[in-house]
Structure formats: C-alpha cells, structure tokens
Design an enzyme around this catalytic site. Sequence first.
Site, PDB file in Angstrom:
ATOM      1  N   CYS A 136       0.821  -1.208   0.000  1.00  0.00           N
ATOM      2  CA  CYS A 136       0.000   0.000   0.000  1.00  0.00           C
ATOM      3  C   CYS A 136       0.860   1.265   0.000  1.00  0.00           C
ATOM      4  CB  CYS A 136      -0.937   0.000   1.204  1.00  0.00           C
ATOM      5  SG  CYS A 136      -1.924   1.498   1.318  1.00  0.00           S
ATOM      6  N   CYS A 139      -0.459   4.085   2.114  1.00  0.00           N
ATOM      7  CA  CYS A 139      -0.256   3.974   3.566  1.00  0.00           C
ATOM      8  C   CYS A 139       1.192   4.245   3.939  1.00  0.00           C
ATOM      9  CB  CYS A 139      -0.603   2.571   4.068  1.00  0.00           C
ATOM     10  SG  CYS A 139      -2.050   1.845   3.332  1.00  0.00           S
ATOM     11  N   ASP A 140       2.126   3.730   3.145  1.00  0.00           N
ATOM     12  CA  ASP A 140       3.521   3.684   3.583  1.00  0.00           C
ATOM     13  C   ASP A 140       4.491   4.549   2.771  1.00  0.00           C
ATOM     14  OD1 ASP A 140       2.714   1.820   5.480  1.00  0.00           O
ATOM     15  OD2 ASP A 140       2.959   0.160   4.068  1.00  0.00           O
TER      16      ASP A 140
END
Length: 313
Positions: A136, A139-140
């Site tokens: 992701c 997200c990261d």
Amino acid sequence: MNKIENNLLIIGSGPAGYTAAIYAARANLNPHLVSGLEPGGQLTITTDVENYPGFGDVIQGPWLMEEMKKQALNVGTIFHNDIVTSVNFDDKPFLSKTESGKEFLSKSVIIATGAQARWLNIDSEKNFKGFGVSACATCDGFFFKDQKVIVVGGGNSAVEEALFLTKFASKVMLVHRRDTLRAEKILQDRLFNNKKIEVIWDTKVIEFLGDKNPQTLKQVVLENIKNSERSIIDVNGAFIAIGHDPATSLFKGKLDMDDENYILTKNDSTETSIKGVFAAGDVKDKVYRQAVTAAGMGCMAALEAEKFIAEEF
Ligand code: NAP
C-alpha cells in the site's frame, strides 16, 4: 448471547456494501451492516479518486467512504464495527456469527467482502513485510522520503502507486514481468513522462535482502525472464501491486465459486447458488473491479433482496 433477528445482513463496508445498505434502508428493510476487518474497504487506502462520477474536482478515497457510510447511517442502516466469523446458509433464517459474539438470524444476506492485495509469496518477502515491503503506497509511501523504491506489477494499481511514490521517493523503479503494461494509456503516458520513474521490463523479483537487527530492506535480487540474468539493486522500499484475491474464505464450500474463488452469481443478477444470498462488488467481479461498478452491484443486490423477502416471507 446477543441474537439479532433481521431482514437483511450486509457483510462488508466498501462501495458495494454501503450502496446495498442505502437502498435496503430506503426500502424499510432496516438492514444490519457488519463492517469487516478493513472498514471502508480498498478505497480507504487510496488517495486521489478521479473516476467516481458526481464530483467535478478530485476527491480522496477515505473521504468518499466516510460520506457513503454517513449516507447509509442517515437513511437508517444499523452499523456494526465487527467481523463475521462464520455463516450457515443451510437453514433459514441464515445464521451469521461475529467475532464479538453477536448472532444474526437473517432472512437474506448480501456478501460484499471485497478483495485483498496479493503478495509475491517468496520467503524473504515475509521477513520484510512492514519493514520495507508493503502492498500500500498510500499507507507507507511517506516513509520513503528521498529514498529509492521499487513497485512490482504492470496494471493500473502498480502505475498509480509508482506515480504516487514520486511525491516522496528520489527514484521509483517499476519492475514488470512482461514488456508491455496492462495499465490504461493515460496512466502509462504519465508514467513514461515522469523523470523519477524507470521501468525495468521482463523482470521478476527473486529475493529481498537487508539487515535483521533492526529489520531493514536494503536490496532486491532481480532476474530477467528472457535471459535469466540476475542483478542486485539497492532499494529502501518495495511495493507489491500485483492484483487482488477475493475475500471469500468464509464462504468456501457454502457457495459456488470459480477456480479463483470469486463467488459465482446468476446471469444479470447478484444471486448466488443459495436463494436469498446475494454477492456484490469485487468479491464476485474480477473483470471491472471499480468502485462505481461495485456500487452498482450493491444497488442490484439490495433490490433483489427486497424482492426475495417480499416473495418468500
Ligand atoms: P491487475 O490489473 O490484475 O494487474 C496486476 C499486474 O500484476 C499485472 O501487470 C500482472 O502481470 C502483475 N502480476 C500478477 N501476478 C504477478 C506475480 N506473481 N509476479 C509479478 N507480477 C505479477 O491488478 P491491479 O492493477 O490491481 O488492478 C485491478 C483492477 O482494478 C483492474 O481492473 C484495474 O483496472 C482496476 N483499477 C483501476 C484503477 C483506476 O481506474 N484508477 C486503479 C487501480 C486499479 P501481467 O500483466 O503479466 O499479467
């Protein structure tokens, strides 16, 4: 034990689940919706959404899902932040149990559990999941400011993730196993025009290498598929964007599925192999897999559930 008798249980809280809830609530079915492991579904781990109709400006995935939830609640959906752990479709009403100990006895069920990211499944991938290897970028990606990353895959997701990562990373290498991309042309154009991105064609990832203490990804071993030549490149992050698997393990052996475990439904319908159980969105669709098609199927499922309940009860 907390037994809840109801007309309709909706399992899943992505665009399919929420749209089903909106339609079912407005049909006075008082639907119960159990959110699942990732409330809001896959759109909560994306950023810009440009292709959901009705918004002139670019919107954000998590915002869109919050709005869908609000809309479902405002028309009367009963929301449960919980996870369904077992279902019994052999007897009516259908019995579904949840992690928190609730039991739903439902006249009909709509399955909208979506799909989950696929991993490469090589041994070293496990060692670095969460320590450099991610599925992701949204997200990261932020953690890789001014660092080098790879993205694996050649579809829309991989290209979108590569483009997104250029906001942070100093260099993004897209590693694809073939010599053409599957992604839409408009995305490919953006990719090829981005100076921070290099595409490594005909190549697969063989191994992730790095430090153990603290666990840190440092390199990836690549292999050219055409000449079997191996190379090692220095990277700080690796994003796997190679597609998804439907979240159907709960329904294995209980509903007809295809060989990739997508739930099978009747032609032009969301009805599964069990009358009164419907499936909508990515859990049954491996062709379109869009928020808007999932929402459309959620609407269909609610209308079909309403008809089923009116005829059978
Ligand atoms: P996808 O279209 O199925 O693409 C998966 C990619 O990963 C393919 O390029 C595939 O290679 C590669 N791949 C699969 N298994 C692999 C493995 N084991 N090792 C290395 N590479 C592997 O999946 P997606 O990109 O997640 O997209 C899924 C669906 O969502 C699509 O319908 C897509 O259009 C849609 N989507 C749309 C948007 C948008 O409209 N903005 C954004 C994201 C996704 P091959 O090409 O060789 O098969």
